[in-house]
Design a protein around this motif. Structure first.
Motif, short mmCIF file in Angstrom:
data_model
loop_
_atom_site.label_atom_id
_atom_site.label_comp_id
_atom_site.label_asym_id
_atom_site.label_seq_id
_atom_site.Cartn_x
_atom_site.Cartn_y
_atom_site.Cartn_z
N THR A 56 -5.84 -19.20 -24.66
CA THR A 56 -7.17 -19.03 -24.99
C THR A 56 -7.76 -17.78 -25.75
O THR A 56 -8.53 -18.08 -26.60
CB THR A 56 -8.16 -19.02 -23.72
OG1 THR A 56 -7.77 -18.03 -22.70
CG2 THR A 56 -8.03 -20.58 -22.98
N ARG A 57 -7.05 -16.67 -25.57
CA ARG A 57 -7.18 -15.45 -26.34
C ARG A 57 -6.78 -15.84 -27.85
O ARG A 57 -7.41 -15.52 -28.87
CB ARG A 57 -6.20 -14.38 -25.89
CG ARG A 57 -6.60 -13.17 -26.69
CD ARG A 57 -5.97 -11.94 -26.40
NE ARG A 57 -6.56 -11.58 -25.03
CZ ARG A 57 -5.90 -10.91 -24.13
NH1 ARG A 57 -4.61 -10.96 -23.98
NH2 ARG A 57 -6.56 -10.61 -22.91
N PHE A 58 -5.67 -16.49 -28.01
CA PHE A 58 -5.30 -16.84 -29.25
C PHE A 58 -6.22 -17.45 -30.13
O PHE A 58 -6.68 -17.60 -31.32
CB PHE A 58 -3.72 -17.47 -29.43
CG PHE A 58 -3.21 -18.17 -30.67
CD1 PHE A 58 -2.73 -17.18 -31.60
CD2 PHE A 58 -3.51 -19.41 -30.94
CE1 PHE A 58 -2.49 -17.74 -32.93
CE2 PHE A 58 -3.16 -19.92 -32.39
CZ PHE A 58 -2.49 -19.13 -33.16
N GLU A 112 -9.36 -18.17 -29.18
CA GLU A 112 -10.51 -17.56 -29.83
C GLU A 112 -10.55 -16.50 -30.87
O GLU A 112 -11.39 -16.20 -31.69
CB GLU A 112 -11.27 -16.65 -28.55
CG GLU A 112 -11.39 -17.67 -27.34
CD GLU A 112 -12.80 -18.66 -27.63
OE1 GLU A 112 -13.50 -18.31 -28.64
OE2 GLU A 112 -12.82 -19.59 -27.07
N GLU A 113 -9.30 -15.89 -31.17
CA GLU A 113 -9.24 -14.90 -31.98
C GLU A 113 -8.70 -15.44 -33.44
O GLU A 113 -8.87 -14.96 -34.54
CB GLU A 113 -8.12 -13.70 -31.55
CG GLU A 113 -8.73 -13.10 -30.49
CD GLU A 113 -7.65 -12.11 -29.89
OE1 GLU A 113 -6.71 -11.77 -30.38
OE2 GLU A 113 -8.21 -11.30 -28.98
N THR A 119 -4.00 -23.10 -17.18
CA THR A 119 -5.04 -22.73 -17.58
C THR A 119 -6.40 -23.17 -17.16
O THR A 119 -6.41 -24.49 -17.36
CB THR A 119 -4.98 -22.33 -19.23
OG1 THR A 119 -3.79 -21.72 -19.70
CG2 THR A 119 -6.21 -21.53 -19.65
N THR A 148 0.93 -14.22 -26.52
CA THR A 148 -0.50 -14.14 -25.95
C THR A 148 -0.70 -15.21 -25.08
O THR A 148 -0.08 -16.47 -25.18
CB THR A 148 -1.52 -13.76 -27.14
OG1 THR A 148 -2.62 -13.50 -26.82
CG2 THR A 148 -1.51 -15.16 -28.08
N GLU A 149 -1.91 -14.92 -24.52
CA GLU A 149 -2.38 -16.23 -23.75
C GLU A 149 -3.17 -17.13 -24.68
O GLU A 149 -3.86 -16.84 -25.57
CB GLU A 149 -3.45 -15.41 -22.83
CG GLU A 149 -3.80 -16.57 -21.61
CD GLU A 149 -5.23 -17.18 -22.05
OE1 GLU A 149 -5.17 -18.37 -21.47
OE2 GLU A 149 -5.64 -16.69 -22.70
N VAL A 157 -6.15 -14.14 -16.52
CA VAL A 157 -5.01 -14.50 -17.53
C VAL A 157 -3.96 -14.56 -16.69
O VAL A 157 -3.48 -13.43 -15.76
CB VAL A 157 -4.89 -13.30 -18.49
CG1 VAL A 157 -3.69 -13.77 -19.26
CG2 VAL A 157 -6.24 -13.48 -19.45
#
Length: 175
Positions: free
Chosen positions: A105-107, A109-110, A128, A102-103, A6
């Motif tokens: 890909t994290r956002f 995915e979540e 990214t 937030t990053e 990240v």
């Protein structure tokens, strides 16, 4: 920096401080507008995204959301930089945007949300790992949705985070 790492927010906070102050109006006298490039009043506008009233749009950054809300879109922005989030929130606090620090890909995915358009202007698509980011975008993009992005040309001889050319002190890690 490996593909799964990240990026640190330090480079993006530095970038935010180096950017010139946004003009209060564009050449047409509008207070909100969409820029795909680093040049004022250059390039296409938001029509690339096919946004209509009620559309859900995601900015993998947070620099062009305000204009999309004037078109009736539900605009969501994601940025790793607190400085970028604060700047967007301060300038456009009355626009009804939703901002997440937030990053990308994290956002993706979540979140349980889906989007009609996902875009990145010198944002997460620029730095990214595409093997991680593009599948995550695809899972959140509605059928027939649009992914659009712009980025500066890569820097010859550099691999990885292209933001590593951002001016910084010698002791700062560019990632």
């Amino acid at each position: 920096m490996n593909g799964a790492a990240v990026p640190r927010t330090q480079a993006w906070d530095t970038y935010s401080k180096q950017k010139p102050e946004r003009r209060p109006v564009n050449a047409a006298g509008e207070t909100t507008w969409f820029n795909w490039t680093q040049y004022p009043d250059h390039g296409p506008g938001a029509e690339v995204l096919g946004v209509s009233p009620g559309a859900a749009v995601l900015d993998l950054g947070c620099g062009n959301l305000a204009h999309l809300t004037t078109l009736g879109a539900h605009a969501v922005g994601v940025d790793v930089s607190l400085a970028q989030i604060k700047a967007a929130g301060a300038r456009w606090s009355d626009m009804g945007m939703t901002l997440h620090r937030t990053e990308a890909t994290r956002f993706l995915e979540e979140t349980g949300a889906s989007f009609d358009s996902v875009f990145s202007v010198f944002g997460a698509v620029w730095f990214t790992d595409p093997a991680l980011l593009l599948p995550a975008i695809r899972r959140r993009l509605r059928p027939g949705g649009v992914l659009a992005f712009s980025q500066r040309p890569p820097i010859e001889g550099r691999y990885g985070c292209q933001a590593s050319y951002i001016n910084r002190s010698e002791d700062e890690d560019p990632r």
